[in-house]
Design an enzyme around this catalytic site. Sequence first.
Site, PDB file in Angstrom:
ATOM      1  CD  GLN A 157     -10.292   7.382  -1.270  1.00  0.00           C
ATOM      2  OE1 GLN A 157     -11.350   7.492  -0.641  1.00  0.00           O
ATOM      3  NE2 GLN A 157      -9.295   6.623  -0.833  1.00  0.00           N
ATOM      4  CB  CYS A 161      -8.109 -27.528  13.108  1.00  0.00           C
ATOM      5  SG  CYS A 161      -8.864 -25.909  13.458  1.00  0.00           S
ATOM      6  CG  ASP A 218      -0.282  -0.020   2.531  1.00  0.00           C
ATOM      7  OD1 ASP A 218       0.932   0.223   2.575  1.00  0.00           O
ATOM      8  OD2 ASP A 218      -0.962  -0.271   3.538  1.00  0.00           O
ATOM      9  CB  SER A 219       0.319   4.555  -1.336  1.00  0.00           C
ATOM     10  OG  SER A 219      -0.832   5.064  -0.673  1.00  0.00           O
ATOM     11  N   GLY A 220       0.720   3.984   1.943  1.00  0.00           N
ATOM     12  CA  GLY A 220       0.874   4.730   3.188  1.00  0.00           C
ATOM     13  C   GLY A 220      -0.206   5.768   3.398  1.00  0.00           C
ATOM     14  N   GLY A 221      -1.060   5.972   2.404  1.00  0.00           N
ATOM     15  CA  GLY A 221      -2.103   6.983   2.505  1.00  0.00           C
ATOM     16  C   GLY A 221      -3.060   6.743   3.657  1.00  0.00           C
ATOM     17  CG  PHE A 222      -5.942   3.429   5.890  1.00  0.00           C
ATOM     18  CD1 PHE A 222      -7.259   3.867   5.832  1.00  0.00           C
ATOM     19  CD2 PHE A 222      -5.540   2.683   6.985  1.00  0.00           C
ATOM     20  CE1 PHE A 222      -8.152   3.575   6.855  1.00  0.00           C
ATOM     21  CE2 PHE A 222      -6.429   2.375   8.009  1.00  0.00           C
ATOM     22  CZ  PHE A 222      -7.738   2.822   7.939  1.00  0.00           C
ATOM     23  CG  ASP A 229      -5.552   6.840  -1.482  1.00  0.00           C
ATOM     24  OD1 ASP A 229      -4.550   6.459  -0.847  1.00  0.00           O
ATOM     25  OD2 ASP A 229      -6.690   6.418  -1.239  1.00  0.00           O
ATOM     26  N   GLY A 271     -11.554   4.313   0.790  1.00  0.00           N
ATOM     27  CA  GLY A 271     -12.485   5.137   1.543  1.00  0.00           C
ATOM     28  C   GLY A 271     -13.731   4.424   2.000  1.00  0.00           C
ATOM     29  CB  CYS A 307      -5.480 -24.927   9.730  1.00  0.00           C
ATOM     30  SG  CYS A 307      -5.973 -24.758  11.463  1.00  0.00           S
ATOM     31  CG  HIS A 365      -8.363 -21.561  12.908  1.00  0.00           C
ATOM     32  ND1 HIS A 365      -8.926 -22.676  12.307  1.00  0.00           N
ATOM     33  CD2 HIS A 365      -9.388 -20.698  13.154  1.00  0.00           C
ATOM     34  CE1 HIS A 365     -10.245 -22.500  12.207  1.00  0.00           C
ATOM     35  NE2 HIS A 365     -10.539 -21.304  12.712  1.00  0.00           N
ATOM     36  CG  ASP A 405      -5.827  -5.036   2.586  1.00  0.00           C
ATOM     37  OD1 ASP A 405      -5.316  -4.647   3.647  1.00  0.00           O
ATOM     38  OD2 ASP A 405      -6.490  -4.279   1.840  1.00  0.00           O
TER      39      ASP A 405
END
Length: 370
Positions: free
Chosen positions: A190, A310, A94-98, A148, A217, A307, A336, A267
């Site tokens: 956005q 389990c 990701d770009s770091g915007g969030f 963004d 967003g 998994c 899990h 994600d």
Amino acid sequence: MAVITYELVHEDAQTGARAGRIHTPHGSFDTPMFMPVGTQATVKTLSPEEVAETGAGIILSNTYHLFLRPGTELIKAAGGLHQFMKWPRAMLTDSGGFQVFSLGAMRKIKEEGVYFRSHIDGSKQFLSPEVATRAQMDLGADIAMAFDECIPYPADYEYAKQSTERTTRWAKRCLEVHEHPAQGMFGIIQGGMYRDLRAQSAREITALPFDGFAIGGLSVGEPHDLMYEMLDYTTHLMPRDKARYLMGVGTPDCLVEGVARGVDMFDCVYPTRVARNGMAMLKTGRLNIKNKQFERDFSPLDAECDCYACRHYTRAYIRHLYKAEEIFAFRLLSVHNIHFLQRFMRGLREAILEDRFGDFQRDFWAQWQR
């Protein structure tokens, strides 16, 4: 030729949900796909081999955190993020915007970029479309994200409009400096919770030569019904021949509804975060391993799951580990939860390929406990 390509395999006859395949320099993976989050070049408590064994074809790592520590130039010197963390499959950064958006009062947004103070040591920092793009080129993931501005919820119309228009200008600046020969880039749509702004953003961003497109967003505190409304409206404005990515979503209910609206990639830190809080993900909801009722429960977390956790351990044992504050509990619950989501997404894909996704969706809601 594009570095990242999307192949549409089948659309569900009932709903239009998509099954596809995304091709990257580090391999191809089937969609719909959930990306485990390796924020600081690691999926918390797990090795890359363990993550791969869950069936994950791609992971996400975080530019903001790696930019601050250890620094993207160091990672470039190590051979890039794939080599640094020994992850052989596809990767998105990701770009770091969030993350910058999440800093609140610690950041100031201007046209040139965002000035902020590091959450680590309070030092003054700066991220811009150019800085974020070059940082992602240093990291060398298969897919970089445009920088963004994430619009908070709620936001008034005038602010949302100015922010949406800035995101378009920033997207163009990202493309101007992006020149990594083995890395694609996705643009981010956005618009806040306003249909006309979503339409404007979708029109402007999809007109640019990105390899895929994300819906940003959403999942920022708005009610789920409003999120689904905006998502449904936005995906209809996106091209069919490129990947669609809904950012920050990872609970089964939102995954089902996102896939129903034509999304390919998701994600979220959710599966590992709730694992560290003693939660196991099930198709009916969450199991709180801390509850006393599991003290003498010698069954697996999920009788339907194959998994590692389990297959080998009981609820009683994992509860004991958690109560004793043993890290192994976090590892088992994380294995899990990520395995559960990969298996869940495979089930969604199979339902699409067999034109029964609508039935899958109805069955899911009949047993899901909010």
